[in-house]
Design an enzyme around this catalytic site. Structure first.
Site, PDB file in Angstrom:
ATOM      1  N   GLY A  13       0.829  -1.205   0.000  1.00  0.00           N
ATOM      2  CA  GLY A  13       0.000   0.000   0.000  1.00  0.00           C
ATOM      3  C   GLY A  13       0.860   1.250   0.000  1.00  0.00           C
ATOM      4  N   GLY A  14       1.923   1.210  -0.815  1.00  0.00           N
ATOM      5  CA  GLY A  14       2.903   2.301  -0.780  1.00  0.00           C
ATOM      6  C   GLY A  14       2.552   3.508  -1.620  1.00  0.00           C
ATOM      7  N   ARG A  16      -0.025   5.578  -1.733  1.00  0.00           N
ATOM      8  CA  ARG A  16      -0.732   6.742  -1.169  1.00  0.00           C
ATOM      9  C   ARG A  16      -0.655   6.719   0.358  1.00  0.00           C
ATOM     10  NH1 ARG A  16      -5.977   6.542  -1.766  1.00  0.00           N
ATOM     11  NH2 ARG A  16      -6.114   4.408  -2.500  1.00  0.00           N
ATOM     12  N   VAL A  65      -2.585  -7.369  -2.430  1.00  0.00           N
ATOM     13  CA  VAL A  65      -2.118  -8.102  -1.242  1.00  0.00           C
ATOM     14  C   VAL A  65      -3.027  -9.268  -0.871  1.00  0.00           C
ATOM     15  CG1 VAL A  65      -0.840  -6.169  -0.220  1.00  0.00           C
ATOM     16  CG2 VAL A  65      -3.259  -6.514   0.383  1.00  0.00           C
ATOM     17  N   TYR A 156     -13.868  -3.495   9.892  1.00  0.00           N
ATOM     18  CA  TYR A 156     -12.550  -2.855   9.976  1.00  0.00           C
ATOM     19  C   TYR A 156     -11.916  -3.111  11.351  1.00  0.00           C
ATOM     20  CZ  TYR A 156      -9.113   0.972   9.501  1.00  0.00           C
ATOM     21  OH  TYR A 156      -7.966   1.729   9.442  1.00  0.00           O
ATOM     22  N   SER A 159     -10.676  -6.630  11.628  1.00  0.00           N
ATOM     23  CA  SER A 159      -9.448  -6.857  10.858  1.00  0.00           C
ATOM     24  C   SER A 159      -8.247  -6.250  11.573  1.00  0.00           C
ATOM     25  CB  SER A 159      -9.576  -6.283   9.440  1.00  0.00           C
ATOM     26  OG  SER A 159      -9.552  -4.854   9.458  1.00  0.00           O
ATOM     27  N   LYS A 160      -8.438  -5.079  12.159  1.00  0.00           N
ATOM     28  CA  LYS A 160      -7.313  -4.392  12.800  1.00  0.00           C
ATOM     29  C   LYS A 160      -6.965  -5.019  14.151  1.00  0.00           C
ATOM     30  CE  LYS A 160      -6.492  -1.452   9.523  1.00  0.00           C
ATOM     31  NZ  LYS A 160      -5.223  -1.556   8.777  1.00  0.00           N
TER      32      LYS A 160
HETATM   33  P1  NAP Z   1      -5.078   5.314   1.737  1.00  0.00           P
HETATM   34  O1  NAP Z   1      -4.577   6.702   1.647  1.00  0.00           O
HETATM   35  O2  NAP Z   1      -6.469   4.995   1.312  1.00  0.00           O
HETATM   36  O3  NAP Z   1      -4.039   4.354   0.949  1.00  0.00           O
HETATM   37  C1  NAP Z   1      -4.256   2.977   0.925  1.00  0.00           C
HETATM   38  C2  NAP Z   1      -3.135   2.310   0.173  1.00  0.00           C
HETATM   39  O4  NAP Z   1      -3.383   0.905   0.176  1.00  0.00           O
HETATM   40  C3  NAP Z   1      -3.030   2.720  -1.271  1.00  0.00           C
HETATM   41  O5  NAP Z   1      -1.672   2.784  -1.627  1.00  0.00           O
HETATM   42  C4  NAP Z   1      -3.725   1.579  -2.020  1.00  0.00           C
HETATM   43  O6  NAP Z   1      -3.236   1.367  -3.345  1.00  0.00           O
HETATM   44  C5  NAP Z   1      -3.313   0.418  -1.154  1.00  0.00           C
HETATM   45  N1  NAP Z   1      -4.184  -0.746  -1.289  1.00  0.00           N
HETATM   46  C6  NAP Z   1      -5.502  -0.829  -1.029  1.00  0.00           C
HETATM   47  N2  NAP Z   1      -5.946  -2.063  -1.302  1.00  0.00           N
HETATM   48  C7  NAP Z   1      -4.870  -2.768  -1.726  1.00  0.00           C
HETATM   49  C8  NAP Z   1      -4.693  -4.107  -2.166  1.00  0.00           C
HETATM   50  N3  NAP Z   1      -5.720  -4.976  -2.213  1.00  0.00           N
HETATM   51  N4  NAP Z   1      -3.460  -4.507  -2.552  1.00  0.00           N
HETATM   52  C9  NAP Z   1      -2.417  -3.628  -2.522  1.00  0.00           C
HETATM   53  N5  NAP Z   1      -2.525  -2.356  -2.116  1.00  0.00           N
HETATM   54  C10 NAP Z   1      -3.747  -1.938  -1.729  1.00  0.00           C
HETATM   55  O7  NAP Z   1      -4.976   4.767   3.238  1.00  0.00           O
HETATM   56  P2  NAP Z   1      -4.142   5.317   4.494  1.00  0.00           P
HETATM   57  O8  NAP Z   1      -5.001   6.253   5.224  1.00  0.00           O
HETATM   58  O9  NAP Z   1      -2.789   5.699   4.104  1.00  0.00           O
HETATM   59  O10 NAP Z   1      -4.083   3.983   5.356  1.00  0.00           O
HETATM   60  C11 NAP Z   1      -2.918   3.161   5.382  1.00  0.00           C
HETATM   61  C12 NAP Z   1      -3.090   2.116   6.480  1.00  0.00           C
HETATM   62  O11 NAP Z   1      -3.259   2.801   7.719  1.00  0.00           O
HETATM   63  C13 NAP Z   1      -4.331   1.253   6.294  1.00  0.00           C
HETATM   64  O12 NAP Z   1      -4.051  -0.057   6.714  1.00  0.00           O
HETATM   65  C14 NAP Z   1      -5.342   1.903   7.217  1.00  0.00           C
HETATM   66  O13 NAP Z   1      -6.303   0.981   7.640  1.00  0.00           O
HETATM   67  C15 NAP Z   1      -4.441   2.357   8.336  1.00  0.00           C
HETATM   68  N6  NAP Z   1      -5.016   3.438   9.136  1.00  0.00           N
HETATM   69  C16 NAP Z   1      -5.329   4.632   8.572  1.00  0.00           C
HETATM   70  C17 NAP Z   1      -5.865   5.635   9.367  1.00  0.00           C
HETATM   71  C18 NAP Z   1      -6.247   6.979   8.823  1.00  0.00           C
HETATM   72  O14 NAP Z   1      -6.860   7.755   9.587  1.00  0.00           O
HETATM   73  N7  NAP Z   1      -5.927   7.320   7.591  1.00  0.00           N
HETATM   74  C19 NAP Z   1      -6.094   5.391  10.727  1.00  0.00           C
HETATM   75  C20 NAP Z   1      -5.754   4.162  11.263  1.00  0.00           C
HETATM   76  C21 NAP Z   1      -5.206   3.181  10.458  1.00  0.00           C
HETATM   77  P3  NAP Z   1      -3.982   2.061  -4.647  1.00  0.00           P
HETATM   78  O15 NAP Z   1      -3.893   3.518  -4.439  1.00  0.00           O
HETATM   79  O16 NAP Z   1      -3.196   1.651  -5.815  1.00  0.00           O
HETATM   80  O17 NAP Z   1      -5.356   1.533  -4.659  1.00  0.00           O
END
Ligand code: NAP
Length: 248
Positions: A13-14, A16, A65, A156, A159-160
């Site tokens: 998930g690199g 974004r 993934v 969610y 999963s977490k």
């Molecule tokens: P994001 O901006 O939506 O980015 C998600 C990333 O995951 C993107 O690079 C996306 O790739 C990739 N991805 C999604 N589905 C995938 C798959 N099936 N295979 C490979 N790559 C996949 O999310 P984020 O906010 O950075 O979140 C990153 C992590 O932190 C996640 O696990 C999220 O649950 C966790 N998190 C986030 C927050 C928050 O407030 N943002 C809080 C707690 C935890 P594409 O762009 O190519 O689709």
């Protein structure tokens, strides 16, 4: 030319958000970095260039993934091209929020497949090589929702929470091989994932966050960079919250 002392990181998930910030931070710290993404080719190519600007090698691959065979191929290619993986970070994650009563089966399974199976697939694919080399650092990205639960996010949160149990078990299993496994549990971080939330949800969140702002992806990346570094050589099995105090 990269010296053979250069460490290698692999980030899911690199393209974004938190994963992207982690790729940049680890590149800045001198890691050669491989990362995968699901669909956003443009973001991936841009990041490849930006991270390469730190003078390290960067490998970007479109890999879902959820698919073990593809993840195994990504690890094999990373090891061929960049060298054995020293640091593995699982940042790929999605939300499909709904009240349990209204939840569709696919909303449940999509979230579990990406968020939990994705972690299993990467860790399962890198661990043997790390065991053979008797070194390695794994950081799995969970969420405060996995620690405390969040209404409207049973899928969610499950999963977490699963990631936390998985990572603690893994830390106990592989510590004797010099491998550390830790969890980062962010609160509200300003990324595409949270940009879809309504203003009223964000305002409500801000009221309960002592630091009165959302976190930034680079702040989470800093914590991940610490956990994969030798500065955290005695840290394993931990769940580190980075949430502006929302859970206090
Ligand atoms: P994001 O901006 O939506 O980015 C998600 C990333 O995951 C993107 O690079 C996306 O790739 C990739 N991805 C999604 N589905 C995938 C798959 N099936 N295979 C490979 N790559 C996949 O999310 P984020 O906010 O950075 O979140 C990153 C992590 O932190 C996640 O696990 C999220 O649950 C966790 N998190 C986030 C927050 C928050 O407030 N943002 C809080 C707690 C935890 P594409 O762009 O190519 O689709």
């Amino acid at each position: 030319m990269t010296s053979k002392n250069t460490r290698v990181a692999l980030v899911t998930g690199g393209s974004r958000g938190i994963g992207r910030a982690t790729v940049l931070r680890l590149a800045q710290d001198g890691f050669d970095v491989a990362f995968c993404y699901q669909s956003n080719e443009e973001a991936a190519r841009q990041l490849e260039k930006e991270a390469g600007g730190f003078g390290v090698r960067v490998l970007a691959r479109r890999v879902d993934v959820r698919d073990m065979a593809s993840v195994q191929s990504l690890v094999a290619e990373t090891e061929d091209v960049l060298g054995p993986v020293d640091a593995a970070v699982t940042a790929a994650g999605i939300t499909r929020d709904n009240a349990l009563l209204l939840m569709k089966d696919e909303e449940w399974s999509q979230v579990l497949d990406v968020n939990l199976d994705g972690v299993y697939n990467l860790c399962r694919s890198v661990v043997f090589s790390m065991m053979k080399r008797r070194t390695g650092a794994i950081v799995n990205v969970s969420s405060v929702a996995g620690v405390y639960g969040n209404a409207g996010q049973t899928n969610y949160s499950a999963s977490k929470a699963g990631i936390i149990g998985f990572s603690r078990a893994l830390a106990k299993e592989v510590g004797r091989y010099g491998i550390r496994a830790n969890v980062v549990a962010p609160g509200f971080i300003d990324t595409d994932m949270t940009s879809v939330l309504s203003d009223s949800v964000k305002e409500k969140a801000l009221e309960t966050i002592p630091l009165k702002r959302l976190g930034r992806a680079d702040e989470v990346a800093d914590l991940i960079a610490y956990l994969v570094s030798d500065r955290a050589a005695y840290v394993t099995g931990s769940v580190m919250q980075i949430d502006g105090g929302i859970t206090v």
